[in-house]
Design a protein around this motif. Structure first.
Motif, PDB file in Angstrom:
ATOM      1  N   ASN A  49      72.626  90.819  43.211  1.00 58.17           N
ATOM      2  CA  ASN A  49      71.593  91.954  43.685  1.00 58.17           C
ATOM      3  C   ASN A  49      70.407  91.590  43.077  1.00 58.17           C
ATOM      4  N   PRO A  50      69.085  91.445  43.943  1.00 58.85           N
ATOM      5  CA  PRO A  50      67.840  91.272  43.263  1.00 58.85           C
ATOM      6  C   PRO A  50      67.372  92.157  42.113  1.00 58.85           C
ATOM      7  N   SER A  51      67.079  91.611  41.056  1.00 58.65           N
ATOM      8  CA  SER A  51      66.954  92.304  39.881  1.00 58.65           C
ATOM      9  C   SER A  51      65.782  92.088  39.249  1.00 58.65           C
ATOM     10  N   GLY A  52      65.047  93.390  39.107  1.00 61.62           N
ATOM     11  CA  GLY A  52      63.728  93.447  38.246  1.00 61.62           C
ATOM     12  C   GLY A  52      62.630  93.400  39.550  1.00 61.62           C
ATOM     13  N   THR A  53      61.537  94.537  39.224  1.00 60.33           N
ATOM     14  CA  THR A  53      60.580  94.708  39.910  1.00 60.33           C
ATOM     15  C   THR A  53      59.197  94.525  39.456  1.00 60.33           C
ATOM     16  N   ARG A  54      59.306  94.616  38.033  1.00 60.13           N
ATOM     17  CA  ARG A  54      57.962  94.411  36.986  1.00 60.13           C
ATOM     18  C   ARG A  54      58.376  93.386  36.005  1.00 60.13           C
ATOM     19  N   VAL A  55      57.209  92.751  35.529  1.00 63.26           N
ATOM     20  CA  VAL A  55      57.248  91.636  34.719  1.00 63.26           C
ATOM     21  C   VAL A  55      57.780  92.230  33.279  1.00 63.26           C
ATOM     22  N   ASP A  56      57.333  93.500  32.820  1.00 64.51           N
ATOM     23  CA  ASP A  56      58.030  94.118  31.586  1.00 64.51           C
ATOM     24  C   ASP A  56      59.122  94.227  31.773  1.00 64.51           C
ATOM     25  N   GLU A  57      59.954  94.162  32.858  1.00 67.48           N
ATOM     26  CA  GLU A  57      61.386  94.545  32.856  1.00 67.48           C
ATOM     27  C   GLU A  57      62.326  93.151  32.624  1.00 67.48           C
ATOM     28  N   ILE A  58      61.473  91.917  32.589  1.00 71.83           N
ATOM     29  CA  ILE A  58      62.176  90.539  32.733  1.00 71.83           C
ATOM     30  C   ILE A  58      61.519  90.001  31.436  1.00 71.83           C
ATOM     31  N   ARG A  59      61.431  90.602  30.194  1.00 75.25           N
ATOM     32  CA  ARG A  59      60.593  89.884  29.226  1.00 75.25           C
ATOM     33  C   ARG A  59      61.327  88.428  28.767  1.00 75.25           C
ATOM     34  N   SER A  60      62.739  88.858  28.989  1.00 72.66           N
ATOM     35  CA  SER A  60      63.467  87.355  28.472  1.00 72.66           C
ATOM     36  C   SER A  60      63.475  86.330  29.341  1.00 72.66           C
ATOM     37  N   VAL A  61      62.734  86.391  30.486  1.00 68.72           N
ATOM     38  CA  VAL A  61      62.769  85.310  31.255  1.00 68.72           C
ATOM     39  C   VAL A  61      61.242  84.465  31.015  1.00 68.72           C
ATOM     40  N   VAL A  62      61.533  83.328  30.842  1.00 69.49           N
ATOM     41  CA  VAL A  62      60.174  82.696  30.528  1.00 69.49           C
ATOM     42  C   VAL A  62      59.931  81.317  31.239  1.00 69.49           C
ATOM     43  N   MET A  63      58.952  81.294  31.750  1.00 68.39           N
ATOM     44  CA  MET A  63      58.470  79.843  32.554  1.00 68.39           C
ATOM     45  C   MET A  63      57.599  78.923  31.505  1.00 68.39           C
ATOM     46  N   SER A  64      57.948  77.592  31.510  1.00 70.36           N
ATOM     47  CA  SER A  64      57.249  76.802  30.830  1.00 70.36           C
ATOM     48  C   SER A  64      56.993  75.518  31.419  1.00 70.36           C
ATOM     49  N   VAL A  65      55.711  74.893  31.317  1.00 76.96           N
ATOM     50  CA  VAL A  65      55.295  73.828  32.074  1.00 76.96           C
ATOM     51  C   VAL A  65      54.769  72.983  31.068  1.00 76.96           C
ATOM     52  N   LYS A  66      55.099  71.547  31.296  1.00 79.81           N
ATOM     53  CA  LYS A  66      54.376  70.602  30.352  1.00 79.81           C
ATOM     54  C   LYS A  66      54.067  69.353  31.382  1.00 79.81           C
ATOM     55  N   ASN A  67      52.753  69.151  31.256  1.00 77.47           N
ATOM     56  CA  ASN A  67      52.126  68.239  32.617  1.00 77.47           C
ATOM     57  C   ASN A  67      51.914  66.913  31.679  1.00 77.47           C
ATOM     58  N   GLU A  68      52.657  65.936  31.860  1.00 79.63           N
ATOM     59  CA  GLU A  68      52.570  64.583  31.143  1.00 79.63           C
ATOM     60  C   GLU A  68      52.440  64.915  29.786  1.00 79.63           C
ATOM     61  N   GLU A  69      53.638  65.737  29.189  1.00 76.95           N
ATOM     62  CA  GLU A  69      53.787  66.152  27.861  1.00 76.95           C
ATOM     63  C   GLU A  69      52.690  67.076  27.198  1.00 76.95           C
ATOM     64  N   VAL A  70      51.926  67.470  28.040  1.00 79.04           N
ATOM     65  CA  VAL A  70      50.711  68.356  27.554  1.00 79.04           C
ATOM     66  C   VAL A  70      51.196  69.802  28.051  1.00 79.04           C
ATOM     67  N   PRO A  71      51.338  70.626  27.199  1.00 78.59           N
ATOM     68  CA  PRO A  71      51.702  72.235  27.477  1.00 78.59           C
ATOM     69  C   PRO A  71      50.582  72.654  28.280  1.00 78.59           C
ATOM     70  N   VAL A  72      50.872  73.459  29.402  1.00 77.04           N
ATOM     71  CA  VAL A  72      50.110  73.913  30.326  1.00 77.04           C
ATOM     72  C   VAL A  72      50.412  75.433  30.233  1.00 77.04           C
ATOM     73  N   ILE A  73      49.536  76.464  30.506  1.00 76.15           N
ATOM     74  CA  ILE A  73      49.722  77.832  30.542  1.00 76.15           C
ATOM     75  C   ILE A  73      50.357  78.315  31.877  1.00 76.15           C
ATOM     76  N   ALA A  74      51.304  79.118  31.670  1.00 75.46           N
ATOM     77  CA  ALA A  74      52.005  79.266  32.799  1.00 75.46           C
ATOM     78  C   ALA A  74      52.248  81.079  32.864  1.00 75.46           C
ATOM     79  N   THR A  75      52.265  81.565  34.151  1.00 76.33           N
ATOM     80  CA  THR A  75      52.053  83.066  34.036  1.00 76.33           C
ATOM     81  C   THR A  75      53.175  83.468  35.166  1.00 76.33           C
TER      82      THR A  75
END
Length: 318
Positions: free
Chosen positions: A208-234
């Motif tokens: 089932n599709p789960s979650g409708t708001r970001v505060d419901e999925i606090r344990s889900v984290v997206m991370s980005v490194k651009n040529e080893e440089v951390p980039v802010i992801a939202t």
């Protein structure tokens, strides 16, 4: 006969006088009465003679049982669980026409709970469990999130009748996010210094599709490194349940490593190619600081290569 009186008292709290009629046979009379509540009826006979009333020598006890189940006089209620990982509990209280609890364990085969998914074709049937006379329960395991309609049906003499319910529908919530059934998709290649959007679908263990708001999925984290440089992801909610977007802006040419985690568990990973934007000749131009020059002397002019939005792009390799 006015000389005879039959008085009936019930443990159910009723008191009535029976109708007495002579049968035509000497010494034989018939008393007729009706009680609405279950219990034990105590029947006493009195005889009036010479201004005195005498009670017959015995008191007759009659057991009054419930009548047939009356679906229109019965009711049931269903209670929503926290999510689809636990069953829906329904309680049916079955009554006869006068409101007495009716139905013993042997009638469970004549009673069932039906659940139908609103907007779909799914229909599920569940057996009932006998709890006490007139009271039955159902634990309905339903793992599909969404709105369901419920009905308790009673079959008598081959005719099925629905039992009344004040609220016949429940909306069941999805369970918590499960990494095995969730995913992320990112575009590639993407343009340097432009917003990049990855589509994320989060699902529970029942898909089932789960979650409708970001505060419901606090344990889900997206991370980005651009040529080893951390980039802010939202992360932002995209609207429908389970649909989210992960946004970032690459700053270096090459690759952006995008990962999505549930806690410490990897959901998905993408290597996104980052490149310069295409040069738009109509927005690009050349600038010479002087409109006059002397023969034999060097003249320096600057070229400005820009994209569709007027942003400077291009490098030596291009």
């Amino acid at each position: 006969s006015t000389a005879f009186r039959i008085q009936v008292e019930s443990s159910g709290g009723e008191e009535v006088d029976a109708d007495v009629e002579y049968t035509g046979a000497p010494g034989s009379f018939v008393a007729t009465f009706k009680l609405s509540r279950v219990g034990t009826a105590f029947v006493r006979a009195y005889y009036a003679s010479g201004g005195t009333i005498q009670m017959f020598g015995n008191t007759q006890q009659v057991l009054i049982g419930a009548g047939e189940i009356d679906p229109q006089n019965s009711a049931f209620s269903c209670f929503p669980p926290e999510d689809v990982s636990t069953p829906v509990v329904c309680i049916a209280n079955l009554r006869d026409t006068t409101g007495n609890p009716s139905g013993l364990s042997m009638v469970t085969s004549s009673i069932r709970l039906s659940a139908s998914f609103v907007g779909g074709l799914e229909v599920m049937h569940f057996p009932v469990k006998f709890e006490a006379e007139g009271r039955f329960s159902v634990n309905a395991e339903i793992h599909k999130a969404g709105k369901w309609n419920f009905v308790v049906e009673y079959t008598r003499n081959g005719v099925m009748s629905p039992v009344h319910s004040a609220k016949e529908s429940l909306t069941l919530s999805a369970a918590t996010v499960d990494h095995k059934y969730s995913d992320m998709n990112c575009p590639s290649p993407v343009v340097l210094r432009s917003e990049t959007v990855c589509s994320i679908t989060l699902r529970d263990m029942y898909k089932n599709p789960s979650g409708t708001r970001v505060d419901e999925i606090r344990s889900v984290v997206m991370s980005v490194k651009n040529e080893e440089v951390p980039v802010i992801a939202t992360l932002v909610a995209a609207g429908p349940p389970g649909q989210f977007e992960g946004k970032f802006m690459p700053v270096n040419l090459g690759y952006a490593n995008v990962t999505l985690h549930l806690g410490t568990t990897l959901i998905q990973q993408h290597d996104v190619i980052t490149r310069m934007a295409d040069i738009n000749a109509s927005t690009s131009y050349i600038y010479c600081p002087s409109l006059r020059a002397t023969a034999g002397n060097a003249l320096t002019c600057t070229m400005y290569a820009r994209n569709d939005h007027g942003v400077d792009v291009g490098q030596a390799a291009e």
